[in-house]
Scaffold this motif. Structure first.
Motif, PDB file in Angstrom:
ATOM      1  N   VAL B  28       4.094  -3.506  -3.139  1.00 56.69           N
ATOM      2  CA  VAL B  28       3.363  -2.386  -3.458  1.00 56.69           C
ATOM      3  C   VAL B  28       2.651  -1.759  -2.600  1.00 56.69           C
ATOM      4  O   VAL B  28       1.718  -2.514  -1.892  1.00 56.69           O
ATOM      5  N   ILE B  29       3.051  -0.647  -2.141  1.00 53.85           N
ATOM      6  CA  ILE B  29       2.065   0.074  -1.073  1.00 53.85           C
ATOM      7  C   ILE B  29       0.885   0.584  -1.436  1.00 53.85           C
ATOM      8  O   ILE B  29       0.592   1.097  -2.501  1.00 53.85           O
ATOM      9  N   ASN B  30      -0.014  -0.018  -0.713  1.00 56.06           N
ATOM     10  CA  ASN B  30      -1.353   0.487  -0.736  1.00 56.06           C
ATOM     11  C   ASN B  30      -1.783   1.730   0.051  1.00 56.06           C
ATOM     12  O   ASN B  30      -1.939   1.528   1.132  1.00 56.06           O
ATOM     13  N   LYS B  33      -4.474   2.447   2.777  1.00 55.71           N
ATOM     14  CA  LYS B  33      -4.278   1.765   3.964  1.00 55.71           C
ATOM     15  C   LYS B  33      -3.201   2.168   5.006  1.00 55.71           C
ATOM     16  O   LYS B  33      -3.065   1.952   6.151  1.00 55.71           O
ATOM     17  N   CYS B  34      -1.930   2.429   4.231  1.00 55.50           N
ATOM     18  CA  CYS B  34      -0.785   3.070   5.171  1.00 55.50           C
ATOM     19  C   CYS B  34      -1.068   4.099   6.016  1.00 55.50           C
ATOM     20  O   CYS B  34      -1.603   5.114   5.714  1.00 55.50           O
ATOM     21  N   ILE B  35      -0.475   3.590   7.373  1.00 53.55           N
ATOM     22  CA  ILE B  35      -0.820   4.779   8.302  1.00 53.55           C
ATOM     23  C   ILE B  35       0.574   5.517   8.801  1.00 53.55           C
ATOM     24  O   ILE B  35       0.492   6.079   9.677  1.00 53.55           O
ATOM     25  N   ARG B  36       1.576   5.355   7.840  1.00 57.66           N
ATOM     26  CA  ARG B  36       2.766   5.931   8.088  1.00 57.66           C
ATOM     27  C   ARG B  36       3.496   5.706   9.590  1.00 57.66           C
ATOM     28  O   ARG B  36       3.858   6.596  10.031  1.00 57.66           O
ATOM     29  N   CYS B  37       3.510   4.310   9.716  1.00 58.63           N
ATOM     30  CA  CYS B  37       3.679   3.946  10.908  1.00 58.63           C
ATOM     31  C   CYS B  37       5.578   3.633  10.922  1.00 58.63           C
ATOM     32  O   CYS B  37       6.066   3.695  12.066  1.00 58.63           O
ATOM     33  N   TYR B  38       5.949   3.519   9.700  1.00 62.55           N
ATOM     34  CA  TYR B  38       7.422   3.272   9.394  1.00 62.55           C
ATOM     35  C   TYR B  38       8.020   2.164   9.826  1.00 62.55           C
ATOM     36  O   TYR B  38       9.232   1.891   9.743  1.00 62.55           O
ATOM     37  N   ILE B  39       7.215   1.104   9.962  1.00 63.84           N
ATOM     38  CA  ILE B  39       7.736  -0.083  10.508  1.00 63.84           C
ATOM     39  C   ILE B  39       8.553  -0.735   9.313  1.00 63.84           C
ATOM     40  O   ILE B  39       9.548  -1.293   9.456  1.00 63.84           O
ATOM     41  N   CYS B  40       8.065  -0.749   8.156  1.00 66.78           N
ATOM     42  CA  CYS B  40       8.409  -1.270   6.964  1.00 66.78           C
ATOM     43  C   CYS B  40       9.906  -0.521   6.597  1.00 66.78           C
ATOM     44  O   CYS B  40      10.866  -1.384   6.370  1.00 66.78           O
ATOM     45  N   TRP B  41       9.987   0.630   7.034  1.00 69.53           N
ATOM     46  CA  TRP B  41      11.121   1.308   6.860  1.00 69.53           C
ATOM     47  C   TRP B  41      12.419   0.708   7.573  1.00 69.53           C
ATOM     48  O   TRP B  41      13.438   0.609   7.159  1.00 69.53           O
ATOM     49  N   ALA B  69       5.551  10.548   3.923  1.00 67.67           N
ATOM     50  CA  ALA B  69       4.972   9.163   3.327  1.00 67.67           C
ATOM     51  C   ALA B  69       6.357   8.248   3.223  1.00 67.67           C
ATOM     52  O   ALA B  69       7.408   8.742   3.140  1.00 67.67           O
ATOM     53  N   VAL B  70       6.254   7.014   2.961  1.00 65.75           N
ATOM     54  CA  VAL B  70       7.180   6.046   2.657  1.00 65.75           C
ATOM     55  C   VAL B  70       6.959   5.697   1.207  1.00 65.75           C
ATOM     56  O   VAL B  70       6.098   5.510   0.710  1.00 65.75           O
ATOM     57  N   GLU B  71       8.275   5.621   0.477  1.00 65.13           N
ATOM     58  CA  GLU B  71       8.377   5.080  -0.856  1.00 65.13           C
ATOM     59  C   GLU B  71       9.413   4.046  -1.034  1.00 65.13           C
ATOM     60  O   GLU B  71      10.348   4.220  -0.481  1.00 65.13           O
ATOM     61  N   GLU B  86       5.760  -7.466   7.734  1.00 61.22           N
ATOM     62  CA  GLU B  86       5.862  -6.799   9.068  1.00 61.22           C
ATOM     63  C   GLU B  86       4.723  -5.603   9.053  1.00 61.22           C
ATOM     64  O   GLU B  86       4.235  -5.284  10.061  1.00 61.22           O
ATOM     65  N   CYS B  87       4.409  -5.199   8.030  1.00 62.72           N
ATOM     66  CA  CYS B  87       3.330  -4.094   7.986  1.00 62.72           C
ATOM     67  C   CYS B  87       1.981  -4.636   8.715  1.00 62.72           C
ATOM     68  O   CYS B  87       1.320  -5.551   8.594  1.00 62.72           O
ATOM     69  N   PRO B  88       1.851  -3.778  10.150  1.00 59.97           N
ATOM     70  CA  PRO B  88       0.747  -4.069  10.753  1.00 59.97           C
ATOM     71  C   PRO B  88      -0.848  -3.760  10.158  1.00 59.97           C
ATOM     72  O   PRO B  88      -1.660  -4.218  10.926  1.00 59.97           O
ATOM     73  N   LYS B  89      -0.611  -3.147   9.192  1.00 57.91           N
ATOM     74  CA  LYS B  89      -2.103  -2.828   8.420  1.00 57.91           C
ATOM     75  C   LYS B  89      -2.203  -3.617   7.111  1.00 57.91           C
ATOM     76  O   LYS B  89      -3.332  -3.464   6.653  1.00 57.91           O
ATOM     77  N   GLY B  90      -1.500  -4.529   6.706  1.00 60.73           N
ATOM     78  CA  GLY B  90      -1.686  -5.373   5.668  1.00 60.73           C
ATOM     79  C   GLY B  90      -1.670  -4.462   4.378  1.00 60.73           C
ATOM     80  O   GLY B  90      -2.470  -4.565   3.292  1.00 60.73           O
ATOM     81  N   ALA B  91      -0.768  -3.255   4.484  1.00 57.43           N
ATOM     82  CA  ALA B  91      -1.011  -2.415   3.503  1.00 57.43           C
ATOM     83  C   ALA B  91       0.048  -2.519   2.333  1.00 57.43           C
ATOM     84  O   ALA B  91      -0.021  -1.836   1.322  1.00 57.43           O
ATOM     85  N   ILE B  92       0.821  -3.615   2.368  1.00 59.85           N
ATOM     86  CA  ILE B  92       1.929  -3.613   1.127  1.00 59.85           C
ATOM     87  C   ILE B  92       1.400  -5.043   0.632  1.00 59.85           C
ATOM     88  O   ILE B  92       1.496  -6.196   1.197  1.00 59.85           O
ATOM     89  N   ASP B  93       1.124  -5.119  -0.727  1.00 59.26           N
ATOM     90  CA  ASP B  93       0.719  -6.209  -1.568  1.00 59.26           C
ATOM     91  C   ASP B  93       2.032  -6.709  -2.271  1.00 59.26           C
ATOM     92  O   ASP B  93       2.846  -5.876  -2.342  1.00 59.26           O
TER      93      ASP B  93
HETATM   94  S1  SF4 Z   1       4.540  -0.755   7.730  1.00 59.24           S
HETATM   95 FE1  SF4 Z   1       2.672  -0.678   6.510  1.00 59.24          FE
HETATM   96  S2  SF4 Z   1       1.454   0.905   7.506  1.00 59.24           S
HETATM   97 FE2  SF4 Z   1       3.722   1.397   8.395  1.00 59.24          FE
HETATM   98  S3  SF4 Z   1       4.447   2.634   7.107  1.00 59.24           S
HETATM   99 FE3  SF4 Z   1       4.935   0.782   5.954  1.00 59.24          FE
HETATM  100  S4  SF4 Z   1       3.503   0.359   4.585  1.00 59.24           S
HETATM  101 FE4  SF4 Z   1       2.810   1.966   5.837  1.00 59.24          FE
END
Ligand code: SF4
Ligand code: SF4
Lengths: 396, 102
Positions: B28-30, B33-41, B69-71, B86-93
């Motif tokens: 679940v994306i928070n 906190k998400c900085i839209r870096c797209y690493i998760c994508w 945004a990512v979804e 992988e999320c550098p911000k710990g934005a995914i629970d």
């Molecule tokens: S990796 Fe984390 S911070 Fe980057 S887009 Fe995905 S959820 Fe957002």
């Protein structure tokens, strides 16, 4: 036209006469000459086919699968470790119901490295859904390739087949072989018409995911039913072949002097040729022995073996491989199909592993052992290894 | 059962198989906190992460809204957890599925 060629060349001639359109292969001793010969045919313009070079046997089979899927006839050849590497793709070919034909030159598995004849490589592939035939001569190898295309491409069959020959004993030995006239082969073997080929007018996915409640099990049953019908196709195609080319091989199991035999050896491939010689010699001396040469191991000739068991007092099954379950595969399956149909003694002789020579002298000892069991009505030991170094009992 | 062809030919794309039901844990994306870096994508092996217009979700600050945004598409996300790792911000629970779609 009769000419002197090796077993490997006979297999290559089979592919050429069958007008194979795509060949993809990777070299391995003792198979290399098969695909070398085909490359030569293509380079000389004697064969109109596409030759795809690949980096492994897994890829070779994958290339054949893709090509066959477009509805063209394909061929490949391999041995031992190459065949083992193909394992995954073998099942893909069979379950995708692609009538690919492959020559397998039987070679022992390592370690230690051994390039000589035994059947461990192909026996290990017996559950992949491929038809399996074991040839006894170079002529039979060539003829088998032609007959297999006709059997496999039948609309009711649509299964792949591998044709086996013993390393060096056939693959590198010249024998007189009648190379059939191309015109006659063309009359015998029509062009492939694959009903489920890739077709741009009928876009479809091949081999995609099906959930457990989807008909996966039903497709597997349909394949089992197709396999069950292969026996009759083999007999029908061999009859047509005999009418055109004048040669026949005895169907799934060739019987040799089984009439009123006290003991019958069940054996395949080149050990059968040596055994026939021994049977003749022993018959001259009044010893009633016979031979059942298992040509097709898949489908397994259960009806034939049950009939043969009725004719005699014991069966001696010679395996050129060992399955590390119980005895050799030919023995285990022979006993399995006899259960409830026959209670004659059946003994397993493990011979010729890693290319160990199987001589007439040692085979005569085996036949004498079989006659003793026939007389006693019981086996001394169920599975026996014959011809081990230092074993006095079997040394010639 | 009678079949037209000896092996299954499918005329629907493989997306017809909603493999998301295999998931045990749900990422679940928070969005705070998400900085839209797209690493998760980039890392999602499915792939089940896609881009949506920047203003569809909240962001840590106004500036981020200009970027897509990512979804996560839960029809296909198998819950491997790679994105959360992988999320550098710990934005995914990564939360246990309760079977009620929550
Ligand atoms: S990796 Fe984390 S911070 Fe980057 S887009 Fe995905 S959820 Fe957002
Ligand atoms: S859990 Fe795995 S499949 Fe689901 S979105 Fe994250 S990376 Fe993709």
């Amino acid at each position: 036209m009769k000419t002197m060629i090796t077993g490997n060349e006979a297999a290559a001639w089979g592919a050429r006469l069958a007008r194979v359109k795509v060949v993809s292969a990777y070299p391995i001793t003792p198979q290399t000459k098969v695909v070398e010969k085909i490359a030569e045919f293509i380079a000389n313009g004697e064969m109109d086919a596409r030759y795809i070079r690949v980096e492994s046997e897994h890829s070779a089979m994958a290339a054949c699968i893709s090509a066959e899927n477009t509805g063209v006839r394909t061929f490949t050849a391999t041995s031992a470790h190459g065949l083992a590497l193909m394992h995954e793709m073998l099942m893909w070919a069979a379950y995708a119901r692609l009538p690919i034909v492959m020559a397998v030159i039987n070679r022992a598995m390592a370690p230690p490295w051994s390039i000589w004849a035994d059947h461990q490589d192909s026996m290990a592939q017996r559950d992949t859904g491929w038809i399996q035939i074991y040839s006894e001569s170079n002529q039979e190898e060539l003829d088998a390739v032609l007959m297999l295309y006709k059997i496999c491409e039948d609309k009711d069959v649509l299964l792949p087949a591998m044709t086996m020959m013993d390393a060096f004993i056939l693959s590198h030995t010249m024998e007189p072989v009648d190379i059939p006239d191309q015109k006659l082969v063309d009359d015998f073997l029509p062009e492939l018409d694959l009903p489920h080929r890739l077709d741009i007018n009928r876009p479809a996915g091949h081999g995609s995911l099906i959930m457990p409640e989807g008909p996966v099990m039903e497709y597997r049953k349909a394949m089992a039913d197709a396999f069950a019908g292969v026996r009759d196709k083999i007999l029908k195609v061999e009859e047509e072949f005999r009418e055109i080319f004048g040669r026949e091989y005895g169907g799934l199991v060739e019987e040799y002097r089984t009439e009123d035999a006290d003991a019958i050896a069940v054996v395949s491939s080149t050990i059968a040729s040596t055994s026939k010689e021994v049977v003749d010699r022993m018959r001259e001396r009044g010893l009633k022995v016979g031979l059942a040469r298992v040509r097709y191991f898949r489908p397994f000739p259960h009806r034939e073996l049950r009939e043969i068991a009725k004719k005699t007092d014991m069966l001696g099954v010679i395996d050129r491989s060992y399955t590390f379950g119980y005895g050799g595969a030919l023995y285990a399956e022979t006993k399995g199909v006899l259960y409830g149909h026959s209670d004659i003694p059946v003994k397993n002789y493990i011979m010729g592993i890693g290319g160990r020579d199987v001589t007439p002298e040692i085979l005569e000892k085996v036949f004498m052992d079989m006659l003793k069991i026939a007389k006693d009505g019981a086996v001394d030991t169920e599975v026996e290894w014959v011809g081990l170094i230092g074993d006095e009992r079997w040394s010639a | 059962m009678e079949f037209e062809f000896p092996t299954p030919l499918t005329t629907v794309p493989s997306t017809a198989n909603k493999t998301g039901v295999w998931r045990t844990f749900r990422p679940v994306i928070n969005y705070e906190k998400c900085i839209r870096c797209y690493i998760c994508w980039k890392f999602c092996p499915e792939p089940a992460i896609s881009f949506v217009p920047g203003d569809k979700y909240p962001a840590p600050s106004e500036a981020f809204l200009k970027r897509d945004a990512v979804e996560i598409n839960y029809d296909y996300c198998k819950g491997c957890g790679i994105c959360a790792n992988e999320c550098p911000k710990g934005a995914i629970d990564f939360v246990l599925e309760r079977g009620d779609g929550q």
